[in-house]
Design an enzyme around this catalytic site. Structure first.
Site, short mmCIF file in Angstrom:
data_model
loop_
_atom_site.label_atom_id
_atom_site.label_comp_id
_atom_site.label_asym_id
_atom_site.label_seq_id
_atom_site.Cartn_x
_atom_site.Cartn_y
_atom_site.Cartn_z
N ASN A 85 8.42 59.44 69.61
CA ASN A 85 9.29 60.63 69.57
C ASN A 85 8.67 61.71 68.70
O ASN A 85 8.03 61.43 67.67
CB ASN A 85 10.73 60.29 69.17
CG ASN A 85 10.87 59.54 67.88
OD1 ASN A 85 10.00 58.76 67.51
ND2 ASN A 85 11.96 59.76 67.17
N GLU B 182 9.88 65.23 66.94
CA GLU B 182 11.04 66.06 66.63
C GLU B 182 10.62 67.49 66.28
O GLU B 182 9.43 67.78 66.11
CB GLU B 182 11.84 65.41 65.49
CG GLU B 182 12.39 64.05 65.92
CD GLU B 182 13.31 63.40 64.90
OE1 GLU B 182 13.37 63.87 63.75
OE2 GLU B 182 13.97 62.42 65.27
N CYS C 90 12.07 62.48 73.15
CA CYS C 90 12.11 61.03 72.90
C CYS C 90 10.77 60.38 73.23
O CYS C 90 9.96 60.91 74.00
CB CYS C 90 13.17 60.38 73.78
SG CYS C 90 14.86 60.86 73.41
N GLU D 189 10.18 57.75 75.08
CA GLU D 189 10.03 57.34 76.48
C GLU D 189 9.49 58.48 77.33
O GLU D 189 8.57 58.31 78.14
CB GLU D 189 11.37 56.88 77.05
CG GLU D 189 11.95 55.65 76.38
CD GLU D 189 12.82 55.97 75.16
OE1 GLU D 189 12.55 56.97 74.48
OE2 GLU D 189 13.77 55.22 74.91
N CYS E 202 18.12 56.82 75.94
CA CYS E 202 19.17 57.81 76.20
C CYS E 202 19.24 58.11 77.69
O CYS E 202 18.35 57.77 78.47
CB CYS E 202 18.94 59.08 75.39
SG CYS E 202 17.68 60.16 76.07
N CYS F 239 16.29 60.07 79.27
CA CYS F 239 15.09 59.23 79.45
C CYS F 239 15.27 58.30 80.64
O CYS F 239 14.33 58.06 81.40
CB CYS F 239 14.80 58.43 78.19
SG CYS F 239 14.10 59.45 76.88
N1 THU Z 1 14.97 58.62 70.44
C1 THU Z 1 13.94 58.15 71.21
O1 THU Z 1 12.79 58.55 71.04
N2 THU Z 1 14.22 57.23 72.16
C2 THU Z 1 15.44 56.65 72.33
O2 THU Z 1 15.57 55.78 73.20
C3 THU Z 1 16.57 57.05 71.51
C4 THU Z 1 16.35 58.22 70.61
C5 THU Z 1 14.66 59.59 69.38
C6 THU Z 1 15.15 60.98 69.56
C7 THU Z 1 15.21 61.46 68.14
O3 THU Z 1 13.92 61.91 67.75
C8 THU Z 1 15.53 60.23 67.33
O4 THU Z 1 15.24 59.12 68.17
C9 THU Z 1 16.98 60.14 66.87
O5 THU Z 1 17.86 60.27 67.91
#
Ligand code: THU
Length: 167
Positions: A62, A64, A73, A75, A112, A115
């Site tokens: 991920n 941000e 994310c 995925e 999520c 994804c």
């Molecule tokens: N996140 C992912 O990368 N994958 C997931 O399956 C759930 C959430 C990330 C998004 C964000 O950067 C952090 O986790 C918190 O939500």
């Protein structure tokens, strides 16, 4: 008389020791990738590893951003990178692992909705089910197809509702 549609999904629950060596390798690579995540705002670091049809494993995590919706994310970062690098190569499996401060989650990390939609597109695009391995320290979930994670998915091309793979 009220009619109900019953939706079921078959998800295998196992431990790391039960995995095939290729699956263990994918989980290990997803965990490694999680340490390279850029998650200064949530502190929730996620890694993903995609097994391509030629055996290569592509990883991502991920990313941000201070303007929150601009991040992505693990995925989607991984699948978009894999498809941009190898547009003709199917993805056979995707492993996902998440930790906070180096401590991986006890229970499987769950992707999520956005994804799941992107993962489904990968499956449809290459006409090949993607096995999903959701890592947790105490248990791991193995899903045979994204369709089991996204029942009643939107599909404008086929204009029909996608069934789950089981029952
Ligand atoms: N996140 C992912 O990368 N994958 C997931 O399956 C759930 C959430 C990330 C998004 C964000 O950067 C952090 O986790 C918190 O939500």
């Amino acid at each position: 008389m009220v009619n109900y549609l019953k939706i079921t999904a078959k998800i295998r629950i196992c431990n790391y020791e039960d995995l095939l060596s290729e699956e263990k390798n994918m989980v290990d690579k997803a965990k490694e990738a999680a340490f390279r995540a850029y998650a200064p705002y949530s502190g929730f670091k996620v890694g993903a590893a995609a097994l391509m049809e030629n055996g290569e494993i592509v990883t991502g995590n991920n990313q941000e951003n201070v303007a929150f919706p601009s991040g992505l994310c693990a995925e989607r970062t991984t699948l978009f990178y894999a498809h941009s690098r190898y547009p003709d190569r199917a993805v056979l499996a995707l492993a996902i692992a998440a930790h906070t401060e180096g401590d991986f989650l006890d229970r499987p990390v769950s992707p999520c909705g956005a994804c799941r939609q992107v993962m489904l597109e990968t499956e449809m695009r290459f006409h090949c089910p993607v096995k999903v391995i959701l890592y947790g320290k105490k248990e791991i979930y193995i899903v045979g197809s994204i369709k089991d994670l996204l029942p009643l998915a939107f599909d404008s091309v086929e204009s029909k509702i996608l069934p789950c793979t089981f029952e």
